[in-house]
Every structure is written in structure tokens, then in C-alpha cells.
Scaffold this motif. Structure first.
Motif, PDB file in Angstrom:
ATOM      1  N   VAL A 172      -9.908  21.990  -7.127  1.00  0.00           N
ATOM      2  CA  VAL A 172      -9.313  20.692  -7.466  1.00  0.00           C
ATOM      3  C   VAL A 172      -7.800  20.789  -7.283  1.00  0.00           C
ATOM      4  N   VAL A 173      -7.234  19.846  -6.528  1.00  0.00           N
ATOM      5  CA  VAL A 173      -5.817  19.945  -6.161  1.00  0.00           C
ATOM      6  C   VAL A 173      -4.978  18.784  -6.689  1.00  0.00           C
ATOM      7  N   ILE A 174      -5.552  17.988  -7.614  1.00  0.00           N
ATOM      8  CA  ILE A 174      -4.758  16.954  -8.269  1.00  0.00           C
ATOM      9  C   ILE A 174      -4.934  17.084  -9.780  1.00  0.00           C
ATOM     10  N   GLY A 175      -3.902  16.652 -10.491  1.00  0.00           N
ATOM     11  CA  GLY A 175      -3.941  16.666 -11.942  1.00  0.00           C
ATOM     12  C   GLY A 175      -4.156  15.273 -12.494  1.00  0.00           C
ATOM     13  N   PRO A 176      -4.214  15.141 -13.827  1.00  0.00           N
ATOM     14  CA  PRO A 176      -4.355  13.819 -14.449  1.00  0.00           C
ATOM     15  C   PRO A 176      -3.215  12.896 -14.040  1.00  0.00           C
ATOM     16  N   ALA A 177      -3.532  11.635 -13.855  1.00  0.00           N
ATOM     17  CA  ALA A 177      -2.539  10.666 -13.385  1.00  0.00           C
ATOM     18  C   ALA A 177      -1.369  10.562 -14.359  1.00  0.00           C
ATOM     19  N   ALA A 178      -0.165  10.710 -13.824  1.00  0.00           N
ATOM     20  CA  ALA A 178       1.038  10.515 -14.638  1.00  0.00           C
ATOM     21  C   ALA A 178       1.213   9.036 -14.956  1.00  0.00           C
ATOM     22  N   ARG A 179       0.853   8.195 -14.014  1.00  0.00           N
ATOM     23  CA  ARG A 179       0.748   6.752 -14.235  1.00  0.00           C
ATOM     24  C   ARG A 179      -0.359   6.255 -13.321  1.00  0.00           C
ATOM     25  N   ARG A 180      -0.766   5.043 -13.488  1.00  0.00           N
ATOM     26  CA  ARG A 180      -1.952   4.537 -12.814  1.00  0.00           C
ATOM     27  C   ARG A 180      -1.897   4.787 -11.312  1.00  0.00           C
ATOM     28  N   ALA A 212      -7.957   9.469  -3.522  1.00  0.00           N
ATOM     29  CA  ALA A 212      -8.721   8.284  -3.132  1.00  0.00           C
ATOM     30  C   ALA A 212     -10.006   8.171  -3.939  1.00  0.00           C
ATOM     31  N   LEU A 213     -10.682   9.299  -4.156  1.00  0.00           N
ATOM     32  CA  LEU A 213     -11.910   9.298  -4.952  1.00  0.00           C
ATOM     33  C   LEU A 213     -11.645   8.848  -6.386  1.00  0.00           C
ATOM     34  N   ARG A 214     -10.556   9.377  -6.973  1.00  0.00           N
ATOM     35  CA  ARG A 214     -10.248   8.997  -8.358  1.00  0.00           C
ATOM     36  C   ARG A 214      -9.842   7.531  -8.444  1.00  0.00           C
ATOM     37  N   GLY A 215      -9.004   7.090  -7.516  1.00  0.00           N
ATOM     38  CA  GLY A 215      -8.592   5.692  -7.542  1.00  0.00           C
ATOM     39  C   GLY A 215      -9.777   4.751  -7.381  1.00  0.00           C
ATOM     40  N   CYS A 219       0.605  12.082  -5.274  1.00  0.00           N
ATOM     41  CA  CYS A 219      -0.119  11.271  -4.299  1.00  0.00           C
ATOM     42  C   CYS A 219      -0.454   9.936  -4.935  1.00  0.00           C
ATOM     43  N   GLY A 220       0.084   8.860  -4.359  1.00  0.00           N
ATOM     44  CA  GLY A 220      -0.222   7.521  -4.821  1.00  0.00           C
ATOM     45  C   GLY A 220      -1.349   6.928  -4.001  1.00  0.00           C
ATOM     46  N   VAL A 221      -2.146   6.061  -4.603  1.00  0.00           N
ATOM     47  CA  VAL A 221      -3.296   5.486  -3.901  1.00  0.00           C
ATOM     48  C   VAL A 221      -3.507   4.046  -4.335  1.00  0.00           C
ATOM     49  N   SER A 222      -3.903   3.210  -3.391  1.00  0.00           N
ATOM     50  CA  SER A 222      -4.390   1.871  -3.699  1.00  0.00           C
ATOM     51  C   SER A 222      -5.713   1.700  -2.968  1.00  0.00           C
ATOM     52  N   VAL A 223      -6.665   1.039  -3.617  1.00  0.00           N
ATOM     53  CA  VAL A 223      -8.017   0.966  -3.063  1.00  0.00           C
ATOM     54  C   VAL A 223      -8.462  -0.480  -2.933  1.00  0.00           C
ATOM     55  N   VAL A 264     -15.351   2.025   0.404  1.00  0.00           N
ATOM     56  CA  VAL A 264     -13.975   1.924  -0.092  1.00  0.00           C
ATOM     57  C   VAL A 264     -12.977   2.262   1.008  1.00  0.00           C
ATOM     58  N   THR A 265     -11.900   1.487   1.066  1.00  0.00           N
ATOM     59  CA  THR A 265     -10.745   1.825   1.894  1.00  0.00           C
ATOM     60  C   THR A 265      -9.594   2.148   0.954  1.00  0.00           C
ATOM     61  N   ALA A 266      -8.992   3.328   1.139  1.00  0.00           N
ATOM     62  CA  ALA A 266      -7.905   3.777   0.271  1.00  0.00           C
ATOM     63  C   ALA A 266      -6.656   4.026   1.114  1.00  0.00           C
ATOM     64  N   THR A 267      -5.545   3.458   0.677  1.00  0.00           N
ATOM     65  CA  THR A 267      -4.249   3.732   1.292  1.00  0.00           C
ATOM     66  C   THR A 267      -3.533   4.744   0.404  1.00  0.00           C
ATOM     67  N   VAL A 268      -3.080   5.844   1.003  1.00  0.00           N
ATOM     68  CA  VAL A 268      -2.518   6.940   0.213  1.00  0.00           C
ATOM     69  C   VAL A 268      -1.151   7.336   0.748  1.00  0.00           C
ATOM     70  N   GLY A 269      -0.349   7.943  -0.127  1.00  0.00           N
ATOM     71  CA  GLY A 269       0.962   8.442   0.280  1.00  0.00           C
ATOM     72  C   GLY A 269       1.389   9.579  -0.614  1.00  0.00           C
ATOM     73  N   ILE A 270       1.838  10.665  -0.017  1.00  0.00           N
ATOM     74  CA  ILE A 270       2.330  11.812  -0.776  1.00  0.00           C
ATOM     75  C   ILE A 270       3.853  11.778  -0.771  1.00  0.00           C
ATOM     76  N   ASP A 271       4.440  11.823  -1.980  1.00  0.00           N
ATOM     77  CA  ASP A 271       5.887  11.754  -2.139  1.00  0.00           C
ATOM     78  C   ASP A 271       6.393  12.996  -2.861  1.00  0.00           C
ATOM     79  N   GLN A 272       7.576  13.431  -2.455  1.00  0.00           N
ATOM     80  CA  GLN A 272       8.220  14.576  -3.099  1.00  0.00           C
ATOM     81  C   GLN A 272       9.716  14.311  -3.162  1.00  0.00           C
ATOM     82  N   ALA A 273      10.259  14.370  -4.372  1.00  0.00           N
ATOM     83  CA  ALA A 273      11.685  14.111  -4.586  1.00  0.00           C
ATOM     84  C   ALA A 273      12.114  12.798  -3.935  1.00  0.00           C
ATOM     85  N   ASP A 274      11.300  11.757  -4.151  1.00  0.00           N
ATOM     86  CA  ASP A 274      11.576  10.401  -3.663  1.00  0.00           C
ATOM     87  C   ASP A 274      11.566  10.290  -2.148  1.00  0.00           C
ATOM     88  N   VAL A 275      10.912  11.241  -1.474  1.00  0.00           N
ATOM     89  CA  VAL A 275      10.792  11.193  -0.017  1.00  0.00           C
ATOM     90  C   VAL A 275       9.313  11.125   0.339  1.00  0.00           C
TER      91      VAL A 275
END
Length: 309
Positions: free
Chosen positions: A195-203, A238-241, A273-277, A284-295
Motif C-alpha cells: 500500500v503506497v498511500i496513507g489516510p486522506a489529509a483532506r477529502r 483512484a480506488l479510494r476516491g 495524490c489528489g483525485v476526482s471521480v 469509474v473515470t478518475a482524474t489524478v495529480g501528484i503534487d510535491q512542494a506545490d509543484v
């Protein structure tokens, strides 16, 4: 005069040497044989053990289609070094990846047989850019189509890019984003180590869990988070979202992806990693984006299904 079909002659016997596919452990090698079948066309035989600790760790009843991405990456390595004359050790990065599963039923398994098939690809080199596209066949079934767009770097240019990218982010300020993973059954896994993600910091925004001791993701010493872990993080997010939106369970299968990798992700700085589904239950179609230090480092669109595999 009898001619030999190079594809039919491919062997599914012993795997090639780990160095052939830029691996360290024989356990992480999937390529068993390869051949040139045209000026720019190649065929690569691949086999994934039924008990592989990462790629066979799936709660569903089918082989994981995502493992073909790693097999395809290894095919990419074989072609560029064995046939195109790219020196070993040349820094390389995949910038774009697409996949489409055409026959999910071809991945069915009872859990005791390996995933075995042939990757047929065409590779075009234009300067320092390599485009590889092709199909993965399981027996006669065209199970999946994949493509990579990659770039080759000189050692000096790679070093300069890495120094510049790291300078844009506050790296080395902590012990790295090891974090606490969520429960494995929430993302279709059995083993928490995968497992490579943790509990959501926000939705719908999940922190990456980067464990440098993981035997598959970090089979060799990367100076960044490897693409295989980023892809898995996007899929698990994407699965969690989708599950939190009531659209599917963690056992859904990845059947399509269009992914872009803009910059390297550092191992010692938190990333999310942010996701919208969208979609309907089971599709399901999921749009995802990985961000680091606001990049924004990587992004894409994934499709998931709970159709039988």
C-alpha cells in the motif's frame, strides 16, 4: 525452404539476466526471451510468477493488468540496449504512458499459474526521444495496448536537471514520506507493504507512502520515486476516491490510463495524490495529480471497472 517465425520461437523458459532489464533481483525480472521481427519491430516474451509478492498481491480473481506496465518497461530496456545501441547506464525517463485493456477476461486466473504472454512493439527513435507502442498478447488474445514516450539524457544533463528540480523544492528536511499506509483491503491488496498511500489529509487527497526498503518498487537505488510507485499511488488514490463516492470497491480493475510525468518526485519530501471521480457504479473515470512542494509532478486519467476478470 523452411523459415522460422521469430515470435513462435520465443521461449518462456528461464528469465533473462537482471542486468538485461536494469533489475538487481532475479525475482523482479519478467522477460524470458526477445527477437527482432522487423526494422523497428520487436517481440518480447514475458512471464510473471503466480506468487510474486507485489504483482500477485491482489484480492480479485485475475492477474493484475497493471503488471504489464512493468513488463513493457522491461521490454523498453531490452530494445534500447540490445537492438538500438543505447549504452547501458544512460539515464532515461518515461514522459507519457497510455494503456488500454481490450480483453479483461484474458487475465483470469485461479492463482496457481503465471501470467505469460508476448509483447509486440514498434520503437521509433528521433534524436533523444524514443516512442514505443504495441500490444500484449495472452495466447491468441490481444489483451492490452500500451505506449511509452521516453527521453534519453546524457549523464551531465541528467545531473543538471536533477539539481535544478531539487533546488525548486525543500528537500532533505526530514526523514522522508514513509507514513502510515491505509488498510490493504481498501485498495484491493492483501499485504500492507504494497500500500503506497496513507489516510486522506483532506477529502480526496492522499499522502504518498514511500518505503525505500520495498523489494519491488526499489529493486535498485533510485535518486527519485520510481514510476511504478507513482502509477500505483495514482491507482490506489483512484480506488479510494471512487469507493468513498460509492462507485466501486477496492477490487476494481484498471482498464485504461493516460498518464503524464513532468518532473521527478523526490524521495525525501512529502507528496500527495489528489483525485476526482465521475461515472456510475462499477465504471469509474478518475482524474489524478501528484503534487510535491506545490509543484505538479505527474497527472492523468484512469478508468476502473468491476467487470469480471
Amino acid at each position: 525452404m523452411t523459415t522460422t517465425d521469430p515470435v513462435a520461437s520465443l521461449r518462456f523458459g528461464p528469465w533473462v539476466s537482471p542486468t538485461t532489464v536494469n533489475r538487481t533481483s532475479a525475482r523482479e525480472v519478467f522477460v524470458t526471451d526477445h527477437a527482432r521481427v522487423g526494422e523497428e519491430e520487436f517481440a518480447i516474451a514475458a512471464r510473471v510468477a503466480h506468487d510474486h509478492p507485489l504483482w500477485s498481491d491482489r484480492r480479485g480473481h485475475g492477474h493484475d493488468p497493471a503488471v504489464v506496465v512493468e513488463a513493457f518497461r522491461q521490454a523498453f530496456v531490452v530494445v534500447r540496449h540490445e537492438y538500438l545501441g543505447v549504452p547501458r547506464g544512460t539515464p532515461t525517463a518515461v514522459q507519457q504512458l497510455t494503456l488500454d485493456v481490450h480483453d479483461l477476461s484474458a487475465f483470469r486466473t485461479e492463482g496457481t499459474t503465471p501470467l505469460q504472454g508476448v509483447i509486440k512493439v514498434r520503437v521509433v527513435r528521433t534524436g533523444e526521444t524514443l516512442d514505443i507502442a504495441g500490444d500484449f498478447f495472452i495466447g491468441p488474445a490481444r489483451a492490452m495496448t500500451l505506449s511509452f514516450k521516453g527521453i534519453l539524457f546524457s549523464r551531465d544533463s541528467y545531473r543538471g536537471i536533477r539539481e535544478y528540480q531539487r533546488s525548486r523544492r525543500a528537500v532533505g528536511t526530514g526523514g522522508g514520506p514513509a507514513g502510515r499506509p491505509i488498510e490493504p483491503e481498501l485498495v484491493g491488496r492483501r499485504d500492507r507493504r504494497n500500500v503506497v498511500i496513507g489516510p486522506a489529509a483532506r477529502r480526496n487527497r492522499f499522502p504518498l507512502v514511500v518505503d525505500r526498503s520495498h523489494a519491488s518498487f526499489f529493486d535498485r537505488d533510485y535518486d527519485h520515486v520510481p514510476g511504478s510507485l507513482l502509477i500505483e499511488a495514482m491507482r490506489q488514490s483512484a480506488l479510494r476516491g471512487a469507493a468513498e463516492a460509492g462507485l466501486c470497491t477496492g477490487d476494481a480493475s484498471l482498464i485504461r490510463a493516460e498518464l503524464d510525468f513532468g518532473i521527478f518526485v523526490e524521495t525525501d519530501t512529502p507528496a500527495t495524490c489528489g483525485v476526482s471521480v465521475a461515472g456510475r457504479p462499477g465504471a469509474v473515470t478518475a482524474t489524478v495529480g501528484i503534487d510535491q512542494a506545490d509543484v505538479r509532478a505527474a497527472s492523468g486519467v484512469l478508468e476502473l471497472t468491476e467487470g469480471a476478470s
